[in-house]
Design an enzyme around this catalytic site. Structure first.
Site, PDB file in Angstrom:
ATOM      1  N   GLU A  94       0.816  -1.210   0.000  1.00 56.40           N
ATOM      2  CA  GLU A  94       0.000   0.000   0.000  1.00 56.40           C
ATOM      3  C   GLU A  94       0.853   1.264   0.000  1.00 56.40           C
ATOM      4  O   GLU A  94       1.892   1.331   0.651  1.00 56.40           O
ATOM      5  CB  GLU A  94      -0.929  -0.001   1.211  1.00 56.40           C
ATOM      6  CG  GLU A  94      -2.052  -1.000   1.028  1.00 56.40           C
ATOM      7  CD  GLU A  94      -2.835  -1.233   2.295  1.00 56.40           C
ATOM      8  OE1 GLU A  94      -3.914  -0.663   2.433  1.00 56.40           O
ATOM      9  OE2 GLU A  94      -2.338  -1.993   3.148  1.00 56.40           O
ATOM     10  N   CYS A 107       3.585   8.502   0.852  1.00 57.14           N
ATOM     11  CA  CYS A 107       3.936   7.606   1.951  1.00 57.14           C
ATOM     12  C   CYS A 107       4.023   6.195   1.378  1.00 57.14           C
ATOM     13  O   CYS A 107       3.024   5.668   0.887  1.00 57.14           O
ATOM     14  CB  CYS A 107       2.851   7.711   3.023  1.00 57.14           C
ATOM     15  SG  CYS A 107       3.071   6.552   4.375  1.00 57.14           S
ATOM     16  N   CYS A 114       3.644  -6.619   8.405  1.00 59.56           N
ATOM     17  CA  CYS A 114       4.610  -6.122   9.379  1.00 59.56           C
ATOM     18  C   CYS A 114       4.748  -7.135  10.505  1.00 59.56           C
ATOM     19  O   CYS A 114       3.776  -7.769  10.910  1.00 59.56           O
ATOM     20  CB  CYS A 114       4.148  -4.788   9.952  1.00 59.56           C
ATOM     21  SG  CYS A 114       5.379  -4.018  11.017  1.00 59.56           S
ATOM     22  N   CYS A 118       2.748  -3.978  16.953  1.00 58.82           N
ATOM     23  CA  CYS A 118       2.341  -2.878  17.837  1.00 58.82           C
ATOM     24  C   CYS A 118       0.837  -3.007  18.067  1.00 58.82           C
ATOM     25  O   CYS A 118       0.072  -3.224  17.131  1.00 58.82           O
ATOM     26  CB  CYS A 118       2.662  -1.523  17.217  1.00 58.82           C
ATOM     27  SG  CYS A 118       4.425  -1.274  16.947  1.00 58.82           S
ATOM     28  N   CYS A 121      -1.843  -0.797  16.072  1.00 58.70           N
ATOM     29  CA  CYS A 121      -1.700  -0.641  14.621  1.00 58.70           C
ATOM     30  C   CYS A 121      -2.404  -1.761  13.854  1.00 58.70           C
ATOM     31  O   CYS A 121      -2.230  -2.939  14.149  1.00 58.70           O
ATOM     32  CB  CYS A 121      -0.223  -0.607  14.256  1.00 58.70           C
ATOM     33  SG  CYS A 121       0.067  -0.401  12.493  1.00 58.70           S
ATOM     34  N   GLU A 168       8.550  -2.302   8.547  1.00 58.56           N
ATOM     35  CA  GLU A 168       9.615  -1.635   9.293  1.00 58.56           C
ATOM     36  C   GLU A 168      10.806  -1.426   8.350  1.00 58.56           C
ATOM     37  O   GLU A 168      11.520  -2.384   8.008  1.00 58.56           O
ATOM     38  CB  GLU A 168      10.016  -2.510  10.491  1.00 58.56           C
ATOM     39  CG  GLU A 168      11.263  -2.070  11.215  1.00 58.56           C
ATOM     40  CD  GLU A 168      11.293  -0.577  11.587  1.00 58.56           C
ATOM     41  OE1 GLU A 168      10.291  -0.042  12.069  1.00 58.56           O
ATOM     42  OE2 GLU A 168      12.345   0.048  11.365  1.00 58.56           O
ATOM     43  N   SER A 199      10.899   6.277   8.954  1.00 56.85           N
ATOM     44  CA  SER A 199      10.385   6.121  10.310  1.00 56.85           C
ATOM     45  C   SER A 199      10.675   4.708  10.816  1.00 56.85           C
ATOM     46  O   SER A 199      10.421   3.727  10.119  1.00 56.85           O
ATOM     47  CB  SER A 199       8.870   6.365  10.297  1.00 56.85           C
ATOM     48  OG  SER A 199       8.343   6.195  11.598  1.00 56.85           O
ATOM     49  N   ASN A 303      -5.828   6.584  15.164  1.00 57.42           N
ATOM     50  CA  ASN A 303      -6.833   6.298  14.150  1.00 57.42           C
ATOM     51  C   ASN A 303      -7.432   4.941  14.484  1.00 57.42           C
ATOM     52  O   ASN A 303      -6.755   3.920  14.406  1.00 57.42           O
ATOM     53  CB  ASN A 303      -6.178   6.272  12.764  1.00 57.42           C
ATOM     54  CG  ASN A 303      -5.667   7.645  12.386  1.00 57.42           C
ATOM     55  OD1 ASN A 303      -6.404   8.621  12.419  1.00 57.42           O
ATOM     56  ND2 ASN A 303      -4.380   7.730  12.069  1.00 57.42           N
ATOM     57  N   CYS A 346      -2.430   6.939   9.264  1.00 58.83           N
ATOM     58  CA  CYS A 346      -1.376   6.209   9.982  1.00 58.83           C
ATOM     59  C   CYS A 346      -1.964   4.997  10.690  1.00 58.83           C
ATOM     60  O   CYS A 346      -2.968   5.104  11.401  1.00 58.83           O
ATOM     61  CB  CYS A 346      -0.765   7.079  11.071  1.00 58.83           C
ATOM     62  SG  CYS A 346       0.074   8.513  10.476  1.00 58.83           S
TER      63      CYS A 346
HETATM   64  N1  SAH Z   1       7.349   0.599  11.378  1.00 60.67           N
HETATM   65  C1  SAH Z   1       7.720   1.993  11.261  1.00 60.67           C
HETATM   66  C2  SAH Z   1       7.116   2.651  10.034  1.00 60.67           C
HETATM   67  C3  SAH Z   1       5.614   2.856  10.104  1.00 60.67           C
HETATM   68  S1  SAH Z   1       5.280   4.537  10.411  1.00 60.67           S
HETATM   69  C4  SAH Z   1       7.380   2.709  12.527  1.00 60.67           C
HETATM   70  O1  SAH Z   1       6.707   2.157  13.368  1.00 60.67           O
HETATM   71  O2  SAH Z   1       7.832   3.842  12.711  1.00 60.67           O
HETATM   72  C5  SAH Z   1       3.631   4.470  10.948  1.00 60.67           C
HETATM   73  C6  SAH Z   1       3.366   5.375  12.140  1.00 60.67           C
HETATM   74  O3  SAH Z   1       1.983   5.284  12.454  1.00 60.67           O
HETATM   75  C7  SAH Z   1       4.146   4.973  13.368  1.00 60.67           C
HETATM   76  O4  SAH Z   1       4.624   6.122  14.012  1.00 60.67           O
HETATM   77  C8  SAH Z   1       3.073   4.323  14.249  1.00 60.67           C
HETATM   78  O5  SAH Z   1       3.366   4.469  15.612  1.00 60.67           O
HETATM   79  C9  SAH Z   1       1.837   5.082  13.846  1.00 60.67           C
HETATM   80  N2  SAH Z   1       0.593   4.342  14.053  1.00 60.67           N
HETATM   81  C10 SAH Z   1       0.416   3.017  14.028  1.00 60.67           C
HETATM   82  N3  SAH Z   1      -0.879   2.713  14.230  1.00 60.67           N
HETATM   83  C11 SAH Z   1      -1.525   3.876  14.387  1.00 60.67           C
HETATM   84  C12 SAH Z   1      -2.893   4.222  14.602  1.00 60.67           C
HETATM   85  N4  SAH Z   1      -3.836   3.300  14.668  1.00 60.67           N
HETATM   86  N5  SAH Z   1      -3.212   5.537  14.695  1.00 60.67           N
HETATM   87  C13 SAH Z   1      -2.256   6.479  14.588  1.00 60.67           C
HETATM   88  N6  SAH Z   1      -0.962   6.215  14.354  1.00 60.67           N
HETATM   89  C14 SAH Z   1      -0.596   4.932  14.267  1.00 60.67           C
END
Ligand code: SAH
Length: 362
Positions: A94, A107, A114, A118, A121, A168, A199, A303, A346
């Site tokens: 995506e 983006c 992944c 987390c 996410c 990642e 990131s 989100n 995000c």
């Molecule tokens: N794996 C890397 C690259 C992804 S960046 C990383 O974690 O940095 C995606 C960003 O969105 C990250 O900062 C993550 O913390 C954030 N994120 C993940 N799930 C989210 C959500 N449901 N709402 C808002 N931000 C979120």
């Protein structure tokens, strides 16, 4: 079979030289190919009119310019676009295009799915599917540029790239760096590393490595908690490298910053979990303790989506959190969600095809 063809988009001019020489062609064909692919963003070998017809025909048999197939494109009511592609072996990829009045941002994803898990996410729910090749990374950007600005049209100066899609980036380090080195070339896309932000969830050894690179992109670190107890719960990676490890790496990275450059921390705000003023104060003192004074915090209100069990704080809570940081001398910005209605924001990239859900939102 498309899969067996050579994907030219992930090759730099050296690789392309070897390829054309292998084919019994003169070396300058490599430059023609590179420019045609990356500077002119041509989509078919037929359009490489500076290359002989016979070699063009041969190329269309043995090589390819695209490996990703577009499954669907979603357009948000705020102008954001989400592209859902499928790799040659059927995994989802995506990419999101985010227009703003000043500049546009693309983006892109570094992996399909992944592995980090987390808790807040949605991408985590896919699990890890595959690393993307340099070609599959570059292809996302070229596809979006052509869709938005048109084939062979110049992109507006200042289009930014963020490696903040699925996956990642630091767990696909080599391929990511190869893609960056291809995209920055003046005879190609000419997207310089200063316009790219990578990131990471906090793959500590890679942060040290990244800091040492010449002409590297900017860095953002997803922190989302000011202490180990909370971060362990939200982000399993913290059990491998804890906050102390991460802050030491961040401090080393800070030493590599150019004048005017800042290190970004992302902090996902989760109502009732990590959004109190005491968390903001703890975060500010954490940064201070490690001498991190050339940083900014991007606050991302969560989100939400099924089955995630979190919600975003109220606007007042977000404002108060930001205020507490700023009173302690830490710059903080609230990130506005873009493309929420099409699952492009995000943490929402989960190869979701919201056929019915979308109809509800629109
Ligand atoms: N794996 C890397 C690259 C992804 S960046 C990383 O974690 O940095 C995606 C960003 O969105 C990250 O900062 C993550 O913390 C954030 N994120 C993940 N799930 C989210 C959500 N449901 N709402 C808002 N931000 C979120």
């Amino acid at each position: 079979m498309q899969e067996e063809r050579i994907h030219l988009m992930g090759m730099d001019p050296v690789g392309l030289s070897e390829f054309v020489i292998d084919q019994g062609e003169p070396e300058f064909r490599a430059r023609q190919l590179f420019k045609g692919i990356h500077q002119r963003r041509l989509e078919s070998f037929e359009d490489f009119t500076d290359i002989s017809k016979s070699f063009r025909e041969r190329l269309s048999v043995i090589a390819c310019l695209r490996t990703l197939n577009l499954v669907q494109r979603f357009v948000s009511n705020d102008g954001t676009r989400r592209y859902l592609f499928s790799t040659a072996n059927g995994n989802p990829v995506e990419t999101v295009f985010i227009p703003t009045r000043k500049r546009d941002t693309i983006c892109f994803s570094s992996q399909s799915g992944c592995a980090l898990n987390c808790d807040f996410c949605l991408t985590a729910k896919l699990g890890f599917l595959q690393n993307l090749s340099p070609g599959e990374i570059v292809e996302q950007i070229i596809y979006v540029l052509n869709d938005v600005y048109g084939i062979a049209k110049e992109m507006p100066h200042g289009t930014n790239l963020v490696a903040m899609g699925a996956g990642e980036p630091f767990n696909n380090f080599e391929n990511l760096l190869k893609a960056v080195s291809i995209m920055k070339r003046e005879d190609g896309l000419f997207i310089v590393p200063g316009r790219i932000t990578v990131s990471t969830v906090g793959i500590v050894p890679k942060i040290y490595e990244f800091a040492k690179l010449n002409g590297r992109p900017h860095l953002a670190i997803s922190l989302s908690a000011p202490n180990d107890e909370l971060r362990n719960r939200l982000m399993p990676i913290n059990k491998r490298w804890n906050i102390d490890d991460l802050m030491n790496a961040a401090a080393a990275f800070q030493n590599s910053l150019k004048q005017g450059e800042r290190l970004t921390f992302e902090y996902v705000l989760l109502a009732g979990i990590n959004d109190m003023d005491r968390h903001a104060a703890e975060l500010a003192s954490l940064l201070k303790r490690y001498g991190l004074d050339r940083v900014k915090i991007n606050l991302i209100p969560h989100n939400s989506a099924e089955p995630l069990e979190y919600s975003p704080p109220s606007a007042e809570r977000v404002a108060a959190f930001k205020q507490t940081l700023e009173t302690s001398g830490v710059s903080a910005y609230v990130r506005k969600a873009r493309g929420h209605d099409i699952f492009a924001a995000c943490g929402q990239l989960a190869a979701f095809d919201p056929g019915e859900a979308l109809a509800e939102v629109v």
